[in-house]
Design an enzyme around this catalytic site. Structure first.
Site, PDB file in Angstrom:
ATOM      1  N   ASP A  36      17.063  -6.662  17.587  1.00  0.00           N
ATOM      2  CA  ASP A  36      15.651  -6.584  17.922  1.00  0.00           C
ATOM      3  C   ASP A  36      15.234  -5.123  17.889  1.00  0.00           C
ATOM      4  O   ASP A  36      16.080  -4.217  17.928  1.00  0.00           O
ATOM      5  CB  ASP A  36      15.405  -7.167  19.326  1.00  0.00           C
ATOM      6  CG  ASP A  36      14.011  -7.747  19.478  1.00  0.00           C
ATOM      7  OD1 ASP A  36      13.897  -8.933  19.800  1.00  0.00           O
ATOM      8  OD2 ASP A  36      13.028  -6.997  19.266  1.00  0.00           O
ATOM      9  N   ASN A  89      15.147 -14.965  12.607  1.00  0.00           N
ATOM     10  CA  ASN A  89      14.155 -15.488  13.538  1.00  0.00           C
ATOM     11  C   ASN A  89      12.989 -14.536  13.777  1.00  0.00           C
ATOM     12  O   ASN A  89      11.903 -14.976  14.159  1.00  0.00           O
ATOM     13  CB  ASN A  89      14.854 -15.781  14.876  1.00  0.00           C
ATOM     14  CG  ASN A  89      13.877 -16.024  15.994  1.00  0.00           C
ATOM     15  OD1 ASN A  89      13.203 -17.048  16.034  1.00  0.00           O
ATOM     16  ND2 ASN A  89      13.778 -15.075  16.917  1.00  0.00           N
ATOM     17  N   TYR A 155       0.537 -14.662   8.172  1.00  0.00           N
ATOM     18  CA  TYR A 155       1.556 -15.539   8.750  1.00  0.00           C
ATOM     19  C   TYR A 155       1.788 -16.752   7.855  1.00  0.00           C
ATOM     20  O   TYR A 155       2.927 -17.130   7.564  1.00  0.00           O
ATOM     21  CB  TYR A 155       1.118 -15.972  10.144  1.00  0.00           C
ATOM     22  CG  TYR A 155       2.183 -16.655  10.963  1.00  0.00           C
ATOM     23  CD1 TYR A 155       3.081 -15.913  11.716  1.00  0.00           C
ATOM     24  CD2 TYR A 155       2.285 -18.044  10.991  1.00  0.00           C
ATOM     25  CE1 TYR A 155       4.061 -16.524  12.484  1.00  0.00           C
ATOM     26  CE2 TYR A 155       3.253 -18.669  11.757  1.00  0.00           C
ATOM     27  CZ  TYR A 155       4.137 -17.913  12.497  1.00  0.00           C
ATOM     28  OH  TYR A 155       5.104 -18.534  13.244  1.00  0.00           O
TER      29      TYR A 155
END
Length: 255
Positions: A36, A89, A155
């Protein structure tokens, strides 16, 4: 313990679906590398996992930079000796009307949600092939890769690309024993739906799902964890729709 001794990497792993999946993977016996941009959140999750008796490591990664994603994969193998599962993810969202949506907005979202998935697939697959690992690559797609919705131009474009990357990757990597599959959530109770909250559209989003509520990250994590197991061997090149029926119906009248 269906992931016993598996080594799993999760991008965007410090919160939301990534965090829930990290906890589920560890519960099922895996060793987890959490990637991350958020160092504090990532390290906090690692400490939480270790407190619970699990094994996890954090590696700061910006998935829009292929070199950093490669370094993530190398770090994983240097730390644990292998990589069995790559869960691509990491994702962000910008909610604006199309005519207000700028090229900068578009490229920012596509850089994370599309290019980040491609980079993760490429880096993980190369290492899996090198090591002779029959691994699994899981991509976080979305119901919005199939169904149009207002305000999320970048998106939608990125998630549509993720759907095809999943199909294409499965075809290309099958000869190397690498399986590629996707998960397709709808409106999940994470920060990414904040734009809908701010626009006063959260109740509308809930109404688009059969249970008339948001999906919880832990519910998506259960699907992802199954996809990572050997029991899901026949799921390859497809996106499993963890969308509470979002893509299956549309009606303005509640049943």
């Amino acid at each position: 313990m269906k992931l016993q001794d598996k080594v799993c990497v999760i991008t965007g792993g410090s919160e939301g679906i990534g965090r829930a999946t990290a906890l589920k993977f560890v519960q099922d016996g895996a060793k987890v590398v959490i990637a991350d941009v958020s160092v504090d959140a990532g390290n906090q999750l690692v400490e939480e996992i270790k407190t619970q008796g699990g094994e996890a490591t954090f590696f700061q990664t910006d998935v829009t930079d292929f070199q950093q994603v490669e370094q993530l994969v190398h770090f994983t193998v240097d730390t644990y000796g292998k990589i069995d599962v790559m869960f691509n993810n990491a994702g962000i969202g910008i909610n604006k009307p199309f005519l207000d949506h700028s090229p900068e907005d578009y490229h920012k979202v596509v850089g994370v949600n599309q290019h980040g998935v491609y980079y993760g697939m490429l880096a993980a697959a190369r290492k899996m092939k090198e090591l002779g690992t029959r691994g699994v690559i899981i991509n976080n797609a979305s119901v919005f890769g199939y169904v149009a919705s207002l305000g999320i131009t970048g998106y939608q474009a990125a998630k549509g690309a993720v759907v095809m990357l999943t199909k294409h990757g499965a075809l290309e990597l099958a000869p190397h024993g690498i399986r590629v599959v996707g998960v397709g959530p709808a409106a999940v109770n994470t920060k990414i739906v904040q734009g809908y909250r701010e626009a006063g559209l959260l109740d509308y989003m809930k109404s688009q799902q059969l249970t008339r509520d948001l999906i919880e990250p832990e519910e998506v994590a259960e699907v992802v964890a199954f996809l990572a197991t050997d029991e899901a061997r026949v799921l390859n090149g497809s996106v499993v729709m963890a969308d509470d029926g979002f893509a299956s119906f549309k009606s303005d009248i509640r049943p």
